[in-house]
Every structure is written in C-alpha cells, then in structure tokens.
Design an enzyme around this catalytic site. Structure first.
Site, mmCIF file in Angstrom:
data_model
loop_
_atom_site.group_PDB
_atom_site.id
_atom_site.type_symbol
_atom_site.label_atom_id
_atom_site.label_comp_id
_atom_site.label_asym_id
_atom_site.label_seq_id
_atom_site.Cartn_x
_atom_site.Cartn_y
_atom_site.Cartn_z
ATOM 1 N N SER A 142 0.731 -1.278 0.087
ATOM 2 C CA SER A 142 -0.205 -0.095 0.023
ATOM 3 C C SER A 142 0.917 0.870 -0.013
ATOM 4 O O SER A 142 1.955 1.128 0.550
ATOM 5 C CB SER A 142 -0.841 -0.324 0.952
ATOM 6 O OG SER A 142 -1.345 1.398 1.136
ATOM 7 N N TYR B 131 -1.799 -0.168 10.173
ATOM 8 C CA TYR B 131 -2.235 -0.180 8.627
ATOM 9 C C TYR B 131 -1.161 0.221 7.625
ATOM 10 O O TYR B 131 0.128 -0.786 7.120
ATOM 11 C CB TYR B 131 -3.481 0.202 7.721
ATOM 12 C CG TYR B 131 -3.129 0.000 6.913
ATOM 13 C CD1 TYR B 131 -3.997 -2.257 6.728
ATOM 14 C CD2 TYR B 131 -3.241 0.862 5.638
ATOM 15 C CE1 TYR B 131 -4.047 -1.865 4.716
ATOM 16 C CE2 TYR B 131 -3.098 0.142 4.073
ATOM 17 C CZ TYR B 131 -3.925 -1.046 3.665
ATOM 18 O OH TYR B 131 -3.910 -1.351 2.694
#
Length: 256
Positions: A148, A162
């Site tokens: 990501s 995250y």
C-alpha cells in the site's frame, strides 16, 4: 492478447480474491488465460464468486482462514490436491483497524499485523514447494504481494497499524526477493493508492469525503479495475520476468 502478456497454461492463487483488488486481479488473470484459484474465509462467497468469474475462464474457490499458520498450511494442502505447481501467488488478503490514538486497542494492532504480514509469510512458506516446481530460468514463478502507499507515505488516517504493516510487508518482500531469486521465484509488491473496495466503500458513498479524498491525488481520481488487473498481469507475465524486489506504487501520483 499479445504473447508477452499471456498467462495461458499457468496456475495462479489469489488470496482475498472474492472482492476488491483481489477480485480485479483474479478476473484479469482469467482473461489472460490463467487457471485461477481464489480463497477467502467466507466459504459461500468463495463458491459464488468462483462461479461468477468462471465466465472468464477456469476459476476454483478454496475457503481458507489465513489468520493462523494452520490456516495457511491447510490452504497449501488443499491446493496441492488440485495443482501440481503454482506459477503465480498473489497475497492480497488483508485488513485494517481505525481508532483514535488514545484508544487504539492492542488487539487491533495484532490483528492487522497478523493478517497483513505474518499470514503472507506463512502462505509463501507453505506454498514454496509448489512455487519451486513452477519456476525456471526462462520463466520464474511469481509472488505478488499487495502492499500500500500507506507503507510509503505517512498518510495514516488513524489506522495506526495499517501503514506499518504494509511497510513491513514491503521489506519482507525485498528480503524474500533476494533469497528466492536462485530458486527462480520473483517477488514484487504492488502498492495501491485508492481503488474501489470494502475498505474504501465509506468514502465512495460520501460525496464530500470523496471530493476531499481525490483532492490530494494529482490525477484527481481513484484507480480503475482494469488498471490494477493490467499491472498484475504485467508482473505475472513475460513482461515481469526480469523484475524482482520492486515496490510499485499505483496511486495516480499520490506518493509524489
């Protein structure tokens, strides 16, 4: 399809393949000629989505709970019943957890790290024999980990585990790329920015939130399904045979 990008005769597994980015990639692989296995914790969804994707080619659903080492081992055992080798592994299954810093729970941190990092390691470890059987000097096996831009930038949005989990996945991928190159296995990372998914659904359904979100993306839009599929096909095909250890943002320029 140009033969440089054909996946005809190849077998792929996409974890978290029933929705979002995983489904985009699974459909793209099928359209490129691959035989595709998808897995997810929801067994009913696996069967349903595999049937839907079978319009594009041979797709088989394998229910799997990757929240433990045992789940990854069971997935490898089930896959070995259906396939002699694994040409392409896409580690897409993942999760997030958002909460204010003062109340962010340890259980949230542990859940995110387990699924986004540890389960990827376990899947590669357990599926290594099938990957080794597929890889050769002319056409290496491919591992494509879905990272990501959150693992590259500091745009955290109160999902404190995250970004660090994806940064860890990026580094793990570099380490494995160097270690597995002699086994004819390439390891690369796709680092998406915004794409339609369950994780981003709350933004897409709020007009004001969507406008605020795209304002920080130079291209002023989210990514499209075919753009994600095309990049994954490139890494899985002859186009990606000489690439390993790469972290590739696909984010409309967000990381700039």
């Amino acid at each position: 399809m140009h033969p440089y990008f054909s996946l005809k005769g190849r077998t792929a597994l996409v974890t978290g393949g029933t929705r979002g980015i995983g489904r985009m990639i699974a459909q793209g692989f099928l359209e490129a000629g691959a035989r595709v296995f998808i897995c997810a914790r929801d067994g009913a969804a696996c069967i349903q989505v595999a049937e839907e994707l079978s319009l594009y080619g041979e797709c088989i659903g394998l229910p799997a709970d990757l929240s433990s080492e045992e789940g990854a081992r069971a997935l490898a055992e089930h896959l070995a019943i259906h396939a002699q080798q694994l040409d392409i592994l896409v580690n897409n299954a993942g999760t997030t957890w958002g909460a204010p810093l003062e109340s962010y729970p340890v259980r949230g941190w542990e859940k995110v790290m387990q699924l986004n990092v540890t389960s990827v390691f376990s899947c590669i470890q357990q599926l290594l024999p099938l990957l080794k059987k597929a890889g050769n000097a002319q056409s290496p096996a491919r591992v494509i980990n879905i990272g990501s831009v959150a693992g590259i930038s500091a745009f955290g949005e109160q999902a404190y585990a995250y970004g660090p989990s994806k940064a860890a996945l990026h580094q793990l991928s570099r380490i494995l790329a160097k270690e597995l190159v002699d086994e004819h296995i390439n390891v690369n990372v796709i680092a998406p920015g915004r794409f339609p998914s369950k994780m981003t659904k709350h933004i897409a359904q709020d007009e004001a939130a969507m406008a605020e979100d795209v304002a920080v993306i130079p291209m002023k839009r989210w990514g499209r399904e075919e753009e994600m599929a095309a990049l994954a096909i490139s890494l899985a095909s002859a186009a990606g045979a000489y690439m390993t250890g790469a972290i590739i943002p696909i984010d409309g320029g967000f990381t700039l």
